[in-house]
Design a protein around this motif. Sequence first.
Motif, short mmCIF file in Angstrom:
data_model
loop_
_atom_site.label_atom_id
_atom_site.label_comp_id
_atom_site.label_asym_id
_atom_site.label_seq_id
_atom_site.Cartn_x
_atom_site.Cartn_y
_atom_site.Cartn_z
N LEU A 216 19.69 5.60 6.21
CA LEU A 216 20.73 6.32 5.59
C LEU A 216 21.76 7.84 5.88
O LEU A 216 22.71 8.24 5.54
N ALA A 217 20.64 9.15 5.75
CA ALA A 217 21.16 9.63 6.53
C ALA A 217 21.88 10.41 7.21
O ALA A 217 23.07 9.95 7.79
N LYS A 218 21.15 9.09 8.65
CA LYS A 218 21.66 9.43 9.64
C LYS A 218 23.66 8.36 9.66
O LYS A 218 24.70 9.07 10.02
N LEU A 219 24.01 7.48 8.68
CA LEU A 219 24.96 6.11 8.83
C LEU A 219 26.06 7.64 8.17
O LEU A 219 27.27 7.25 8.24
N LEU A 220 25.48 8.03 6.43
CA LEU A 220 25.95 9.45 6.33
C LEU A 220 26.94 10.34 7.07
O LEU A 220 28.31 11.32 7.08
N ALA A 221 25.56 10.89 8.29
CA ALA A 221 26.53 12.04 8.62
C ALA A 221 27.64 11.23 10.15
O ALA A 221 28.06 12.20 10.03
N LEU A 222 27.42 9.66 10.51
CA LEU A 222 27.97 10.15 11.39
C LEU A 222 29.09 9.29 10.65
O LEU A 222 30.87 9.55 10.74
N LEU A 223 29.82 9.24 9.34
CA LEU A 223 30.67 8.91 7.73
C LEU A 223 30.86 9.69 8.70
O LEU A 223 32.30 10.39 8.21
N GLY B 192 0.78 -1.25 -0.10
CA GLY B 192 0.14 -0.13 0.14
C GLY B 192 1.00 0.79 0.00
O GLY B 192 1.88 1.29 0.76
N ASP B 193 0.36 2.17 0.12
CA ASP B 193 1.15 3.18 -0.82
C ASP B 193 1.82 3.75 0.85
O ASP B 193 2.95 4.60 0.32
N ASP B 194 0.85 3.80 1.69
CA ASP B 194 1.44 4.71 2.85
C ASP B 194 2.33 4.44 3.08
O ASP B 194 3.43 4.23 4.37
N ARG B 195 2.15 2.74 3.42
CA ARG B 195 3.01 1.94 4.57
C ARG B 195 4.66 2.10 3.50
O ARG B 195 5.89 1.63 3.94
N PHE B 196 3.94 1.66 2.26
CA PHE B 196 5.29 1.45 1.37
C PHE B 196 6.28 3.04 1.00
O PHE B 196 7.62 2.79 1.60
N LEU B 197 6.31 4.51 1.29
CA LEU B 197 6.68 5.83 1.45
C LEU B 197 6.66 5.98 2.92
O LEU B 197 7.63 6.53 3.22
N ARG B 198 6.29 5.43 3.97
CA ARG B 198 7.25 5.31 5.57
C ARG B 198 7.74 4.27 5.38
O ARG B 198 9.09 4.46 6.41
N GLY B 199 8.14 3.61 4.35
CA GLY B 199 8.91 1.87 4.91
C GLY B 199 10.66 3.61 4.04
O GLY B 199 11.67 2.81 4.75
N ILE B 200 9.99 3.94 3.04
CA ILE B 200 11.24 4.36 2.07
C ILE B 200 11.63 5.59 3.06
O ILE B 200 12.85 5.69 2.55
N HIS B 201 10.89 6.76 3.93
CA HIS B 201 10.45 7.53 4.57
C HIS B 201 12.10 6.80 5.94
O HIS B 201 13.67 7.88 5.93
N ALA B 202 11.88 5.34 6.10
CA ALA B 202 12.95 4.80 7.31
C ALA B 202 13.61 4.93 6.30
O ALA B 202 15.42 4.95 7.66
N TYR B 203 14.50 4.33 5.72
CA TYR B 203 15.16 3.48 4.53
C TYR B 203 16.44 4.65 5.09
O TYR B 203 17.18 5.53 4.77
N GLN C 140 26.27 19.34 9.07
CA GLN C 140 24.98 20.60 8.99
C GLN C 140 24.11 20.68 8.35
O GLN C 140 22.79 20.75 8.69
N ASN C 141 23.66 20.58 7.06
CA ASN C 141 22.75 20.27 6.35
C ASN C 141 21.88 18.99 6.09
O ASN C 141 21.17 18.90 6.28
N VAL C 142 23.48 18.24 6.54
CA VAL C 142 22.67 16.17 6.50
C VAL C 142 21.92 16.46 7.91
O VAL C 142 20.29 15.82 8.24
N THR C 143 22.24 16.96 8.82
CA THR C 143 21.71 17.29 10.50
C THR C 143 20.32 17.88 10.73
O THR C 143 18.99 17.97 10.73
N ALA C 144 19.95 19.12 9.87
CA ALA C 144 18.79 19.98 9.61
C ALA C 144 18.11 18.59 8.43
O ALA C 144 16.58 18.81 9.02
N TYR C 145 18.62 18.59 7.63
CA TYR C 145 17.48 17.59 7.09
C TYR C 145 17.09 16.61 8.35
O TYR C 145 15.10 16.27 8.16
#
Length: 146
Positions: free
Chosen positions: A20-27, A5-16, A77-82
């Motif tokens: 990824l943003a957290k991993l990139l920020a840490l790196l 379903g659209d909502d569930r799929f979009l929530r999964g993509i958003h969580a992914y 800062q851009n990544v953490t603001a996101y």
Amino acid sequence: MKLLGDDRFLRGIHAYERQLAKLLALLLAIVIGFAVFELVVESGFKIARFQSDWFDGGLIKLLDRLLMIFIALEVLQNVTAYLRDQVVQIELVLLTAMTAVARKVIVLPPGTENKPQLMTGFGVIVVGLAAAYWLVKRARNDQQSA
């Protein structure tokens, strides 16, 4: 079909995306830390041994590396603001771009002033980024006052 379903799929993509943003920020934070450490140690050794002639390109190299670290911090800062606001903050992106262009202008090698196309290009980029930043700030101020 409910699984896709659209909502569930979009929530999964958003969580992914967030993971990824957290991993990139840490790196990026780790890389910045190592870069600062390397810059401090290397500059400290050169100062202690009077090894570097700062006016023979050493100072420009130091400024280049320092500005690179500042640009990396702005990207972090851009990544953490996101991650915090869930939107890309265009003002921060434009400021990061202006810093990157300023870095290139500051560390231009001698003789570059004889390349008018390059200097014109930098001028156009600076004016374009400044105009974009001004337009974004003006639009934001207009939204807040309305």
